[in-house]
Design an enzyme around this catalytic site. Structure first.
Site, PDB file in Angstrom:
ATOM      1  N   PHE A 147      22.547  73.594  28.891  1.00  0.00           N
ATOM      2  CA  PHE A 147      21.393  74.192  29.576  1.00  0.00           C
ATOM      3  C   PHE A 147      20.142  73.542  29.014  1.00  0.00           C
ATOM      4  O   PHE A 147      19.813  73.707  27.839  1.00  0.00           O
ATOM      5  CB  PHE A 147      21.317  75.715  29.400  1.00  0.00           C
ATOM      6  N   ASP A 232      18.077  68.557  21.827  1.00  0.00           N
ATOM      7  CA  ASP A 232      17.321  69.645  22.443  1.00  0.00           C
ATOM      8  C   ASP A 232      17.383  70.845  21.502  1.00  0.00           C
ATOM      9  O   ASP A 232      18.348  71.614  21.503  1.00  0.00           O
ATOM     10  CB  ASP A 232      17.901  69.982  23.823  1.00  0.00           C
ATOM     11  N   LYS A 261       9.743  76.780  23.188  1.00  0.00           N
ATOM     12  CA  LYS A 261       9.898  78.210  22.893  1.00  0.00           C
ATOM     13  C   LYS A 261       9.057  78.690  21.700  1.00  0.00           C
ATOM     14  O   LYS A 261       7.882  78.947  21.863  1.00  0.00           O
ATOM     15  CB  LYS A 261      11.370  78.554  22.703  1.00  0.00           C
TER      16      LYS A 261
HETATM   17  C1  LIG Z   1      18.172  74.415  25.037  1.00  0.00           C
HETATM   18  C2  LIG Z   1      17.133  74.672  26.089  1.00  0.00           C
HETATM   19  N1  LIG Z   1      16.493  73.627  26.642  1.00  0.00           N
HETATM   20  C3  LIG Z   1      15.542  73.805  27.576  1.00  0.00           C
HETATM   21  C4  LIG Z   1      15.200  75.072  28.019  1.00  0.00           C
HETATM   22  C5  LIG Z   1      14.152  75.237  29.076  1.00  0.00           C
HETATM   23  O1  LIG Z   1      12.993  75.789  28.545  1.00  0.00           O
HETATM   24  P1  LIG Z   1      11.900  76.435  29.516  1.00  0.00           P
HETATM   25  O2  LIG Z   1      12.489  77.676  30.089  1.00  0.00           O
HETATM   26  O3  LIG Z   1      10.724  76.703  28.619  1.00  0.00           O
HETATM   27  O4  LIG Z   1      11.603  75.403  30.564  1.00  0.00           O
HETATM   28  C6  LIG Z   1      15.848  76.179  27.471  1.00  0.00           C
HETATM   29  C7  LIG Z   1      15.539  77.543  27.935  1.00  0.00           C
HETATM   30  O5  LIG Z   1      16.269  78.478  27.754  1.00  0.00           O
HETATM   31  C8  LIG Z   1      16.849  75.973  26.478  1.00  0.00           C
HETATM   32  O6  LIG Z   1      17.504  76.997  25.923  1.00  0.00           O
END
Ligand SMILES: Cc1ncc(COP(=O)(O)O)c(C=O)c1O
Length: 407
Positions: A147, A232, A261
């Site tokens: 994700f 990530d 985040k």
């Molecule tokens: C690992 C990871 N990458 C990217 C994102 C996307 O972040 P955003 O919702 O701020 O676009 C999330 C969101 O849950 C995430 O958990």
């Protein structure tokens, strides 16, 4: 605040909100009006323990005094210039975040998905300009169950039908391999591979922790084959797992940190990618940008977050509370819980499907004053704010035990 002071009814307010919004979420029927630390209050004055922390965006808790003070002070000074002009909070933020990551350069954005998109663009450009990949042939290896956000490019390499179906056609250039499988990455790497993009722990996937040595193995493979390792750390990073980054658990430094985040302290969206000059240096004016990325308010809050992480206090707290979390959850195994995965103050709890869905468990928890979120049917994801007291954490886990064992 009490119910008599505030006569608003949560149920009515919830239905009013639902009636005027696209149904791209299925929220629990709670309407929160204020929060502090690990606790939230609804519009009727009911109190809830927050065991989700905004999917880790609230690692430092609600209304953290230092973060709120930094935001207030900045609001009175300057909130936005755009990157057409430099503002006086920019250098400090970029230097502090770069230093925290041990990297030369920072590229600030806003949301996590934008940071992931940025990492994809930079990896491709690096591939063409530095590695010498033929035009439009760049390949990025991603993991099943990933994700990384919700943009069309990103959902194109998701294997979750809800995230993906109905949104094509998708961007080519991604190859999916099973998560945790180093041999599969090695087999997928070819001369056009520019990056391996993975979550060091899959959060949305249910707190899936890869086998020991996986991150180290990716690091070695990437170095060996001249491929960028893009980690990530948007959900896993910034203290959640008991270390600054989840990659730290294997003493691994990726080529690109992707952050978001908690970098915004639960106040404003702040994301960034952080890398050395030989990688991020490929971008020139006009090739990437964001009106709000790196704005003064974001930098003031982000700098305070980095300063808080520099002391190591929050990471230590996550590690310490994480032991309590793991020990307490393990007592529930076989009593309505069939699986527990934890790293630091982060847990995926698989409830026995016989007792109901994850959603049903979360609804029952809500009735007991605890807010948590299910994922993938029968998993409950627990990510309490790192400032939660051990008493409150244990009380919240008592509620979970009561729900799963009585069902
Ligand atoms: C690992 C990871 N990458 C990217 C994102 C996307 O972040 P955003 O919702 O701020 O676009 C999330 C969101 O849950 C995430 O958990």
């Amino acid at each position: 605040m009490t119910a008599t002071q505030n006569p608003t009814h949560a149920r009515e307010e919830f239905e009013r909100a639902e009636s005027r919004t696209a149904h791209n979420y299925h929220p629990l029927p709670v309407v929160v009006s204020h929060a502090e630390g690990a606790w939230m209050w609804d519009v009727d004055g009911r109190r809830y323990l927050d065991l989700l922390a905004g999917y880790s965006a609230l690692n430092f808790g609600h209304s953290h005094p230092g973060l709120i003070a930094a935001a207030h002070a900045q609001l009175d000074q300057l909130t936005l210039t755009s990157r057409a002009f430099v503002h006086d909070r920019f250098a400090d933020f970029c230097a502090a975040l770069g230093d925290l990551c041990g990297k030369d350069l920072v590229l600030p954005m806003n949301t996590g998905a934008e940071a992931v998109e940025t990492a994809i663009k930079v990896s491709r450009k690096w591939g063409y300009e530095v590695k010498g990949v033929p035009a439009d042939q760049a390949k990025i290896i991603v993991a099943a169950g990933n994700f990384h956000g919700r943009t069309t490019t990103i959902v194109g390499f998701s294997d979750d039908p809800d995230a993906r179906d109905g949104f094509g056609p998708f961007t080519p250039g991604f190859v999916t391999v099973p998560y945790g499988d180093l041999a599969a990455i090695e087999a997928a790497i070819d001369a056009n591979t520019v990056a391996v993009l993975i979550e060091p722990i899959q959060g949305e996937g249910g707190i899936v922790i890869p086998p020991d040595g996986y991150l180290r193995g990716i690091r070695d493979l990437c170095t060996q084959h001249d491929v960028l390792f893009a980690a990530d750390e948007i959900q896993a990073g910034l203290g959640r797992t008991g270390k600054t980054f989840a990659c730290d658990h294997e003493d691994v430094v990726p080529d690109i940190y992707i952050l978001g985040k908690a970098l915004g302290g639960g106040i404003v969206p702040v994301s960034a990618i952080v890398a050395d000059r030989d990688v991020l240096g490929v971008l020139r004016p006009g090739q990437h940008g964001s009106t709000f990325g790196g704005n003064p308010l974001a930098c003031a809050v982000g700098l305070t977050v980095v300063e808080m992480l520099r002391t190591g206090e929050h990471q230590a707290r996550a590690a310490e509370l994480g032991i309590l979390l793991r020990e307490r959850l393990e007592t529930m195994l076989g009593h309505g819980v069939v699986g527990v995965r934890t790293r630091g103050l982060w847990a995926g709890v698989d409830v026995d499907p016989a007792i109901g869905t994850g959603r049903m468990v979360c609804e029952a928890l809500m009735a007991r004053g605890v807010l948590a979120k299910d994922t993938h049917g029968s998993t409950i994801r627990l990510a309490p704010p790192l400032v939660t007291s051990s008493e409150d954490l244990l009380w919240g886990l008592d509620q979970l035990e009561a729900v799963v064992s009585s069902a």
